[in-house]
Write a protein that holds these residues in place. Structure first.
Motif, PDB file in Angstrom:
ATOM      1  N   ASP A  43     -45.840  40.835   6.909  1.00 33.48           N
ATOM      2  CA  ASP A  43     -47.104  41.115   6.219  1.00 33.48           C
ATOM      3  C   ASP A  43     -46.971  40.723   4.757  1.00 33.48           C
ATOM      4  OD1 ASP A  43     -49.736  41.918   5.899  1.00 33.48           O
ATOM      5  OD2 ASP A  43     -49.393  43.987   6.554  1.00 33.48           O
ATOM      6  N   ASN A  74     -53.371  50.248   1.693  1.00 31.32           N
ATOM      7  CA  ASN A  74     -52.505  49.938   2.839  1.00 31.32           C
ATOM      8  C   ASN A  74     -51.298  50.862   2.920  1.00 31.32           C
ATOM      9  OD1 ASN A  74     -53.360  47.255   4.258  1.00 31.32           O
ATOM     10  ND2 ASN A  74     -53.771  46.965   2.079  1.00 31.32           N
ATOM     11  N   ASP A 129     -50.573  53.710   4.355  1.00 32.50           N
ATOM     12  CA  ASP A 129     -50.093  54.226   5.645  1.00 32.50           C
ATOM     13  C   ASP A 129     -49.318  53.150   6.396  1.00 32.50           C
ATOM     14  OD1 ASP A 129     -51.208  56.647   5.091  1.00 32.50           O
ATOM     15  OD2 ASP A 129     -53.068  56.269   6.204  1.00 32.50           O
ATOM     16  N   LYS A 130     -49.875  51.942   6.365  1.00 35.35           N
ATOM     17  CA  LYS A 130     -49.231  50.811   7.024  1.00 35.35           C
ATOM     18  C   LYS A 130     -47.852  50.570   6.397  1.00 35.35           C
ATOM     19  CE  LYS A 130     -51.021  46.578   6.554  1.00 35.35           C
ATOM     20  NZ  LYS A 130     -51.940  45.421   6.668  1.00 35.35           N
ATOM     21  N   TYR A 170     -44.088  50.573   7.967  1.00 29.66           N
ATOM     22  CA  TYR A 170     -43.144  49.447   7.874  1.00 29.66           C
ATOM     23  C   TYR A 170     -41.797  49.900   7.348  1.00 29.66           C
ATOM     24  CZ  TYR A 170     -47.014  46.000   8.055  1.00 29.66           C
ATOM     25  OH  TYR A 170     -48.079  45.234   8.405  1.00 29.66           O
TER      26      TYR A 170
END
Ligand code: ATP
Length: 235
Positions: free
Chosen positions: A215, A225, A227-228, A232
């Motif tokens: 990403d 972003n 939470d994403k 990761y």
């Protein structure tokens, strides 16, 4: 205005002996940008820097710096194009003085910082000029490792976890230094575990997982972003 990237990495693969650790890294960095490589331990961040500077034994794919393909080049030649690497372990010679450590790497390009300029950036190094490398604090060692590379004339600086293990006040000082370098036109690739620190400096973040870039997040979109990113990084 859009400009061609200063550094373009495409399909970069890398190995330690038989161990295949980079599986197709794609990164581009524009002149004057600060980008970070984020990812869990063992994801391949350090190995990516080592591949870019040419000290990884085996690598393939494409790494173009300022229009020059460097994948088949020796590390000394790559450095001469104007790339500098500050490894996580800093590489300060304990038997040499601060001043001797500073003078050690050869100049690779005209326009490197003078010792006086490095002392302005890091006043501690001036005070400690005659001290042995061993006598330095972790923060001072990091300053010396960065100052030494700035003296060479490198314009793309690869920094591997410069703040690791340092006290918050020193972390802030390193952060201000990176901001100043950016303002002076340096381009910086930063490996960083602390994405909150990275957020104060970077234009973009590349997330690396198992030897691939999975990403890319623009700094302005980091909070949206979060939470994403936590997923990761496993935090
Ligand atoms: P860290 O923050 O832990 O350094 P990283 O993302 O920088 O993480 P790398 O150091 O690039 O990760 O390591 C990528 C993979 O390569 C890991 O599986 C690691 O165990 C392996 N590796 C790293 N150095 C070597 C080496 N000298 N020989 C063999 N394998 C290595």
């Amino acid at each position: 205005a859009s400009s061609a990237p200063l550094l373009t990495v495409r399909g970069l693969e890398g190995w330690y002996g038989e161990s295949h650790v980079l599986h197709g890294i794609d990164i581009d960095v524009k002149a004057g940008e600060v980008v970070t490589l984020l990812g869990r331990n063992g994801a391949g961040k350090t190995t990516t820097l080592r591949a870019i500077i040419g000290i990884l034994g085996r690598r393939s794919g494409s790494i173009v710096y300022d229009g020059v393909e460097t994948i088949g080049m020796a590390s000394r030649k790559i450095a001469k194009l104007g790339l500098g690497y500050v490894p996580e372990e800093r590489g300060i010679f304990s038997s040499l003085t601060v001043q001797e450590n500073l003078m050690l790497p050869p100049r690779v390009k005209p326009g490197g910082m003078s010792v006086a300029e490095i002392h302005t950036l890091f006043p501690n190094l001036k005070e400690r000029a005659g001290s042995q490398g061993t006598k330095l604090s972790g923060g001072e060692q990091q300053m010396l490792a960065i100052g030494r590379i700035l003296r060479t004339g490198a314009k793309l600086i690869l920094l591997d976890e410069p703040t690791e293990g340092l006290a918050p006040v020193i972390v802030q000082q390193i952060g201000r230094t990176i901001q100043k370098l950016k303002a002076d036109g340096y381009t910086i690739v930063l490996v960083e575990q602390n994405f909150r620190f990275a957020q104060t400096l970077a234009d973009r973040h590349f997330v690396i997982e198992q030897g691939r870039v999975i990403d890319q997040i623009h700094n302005a979109d980091l909070d949206a972003n979060i939470d994403k990113l936590h997923a990761y990084l496993g935090v």
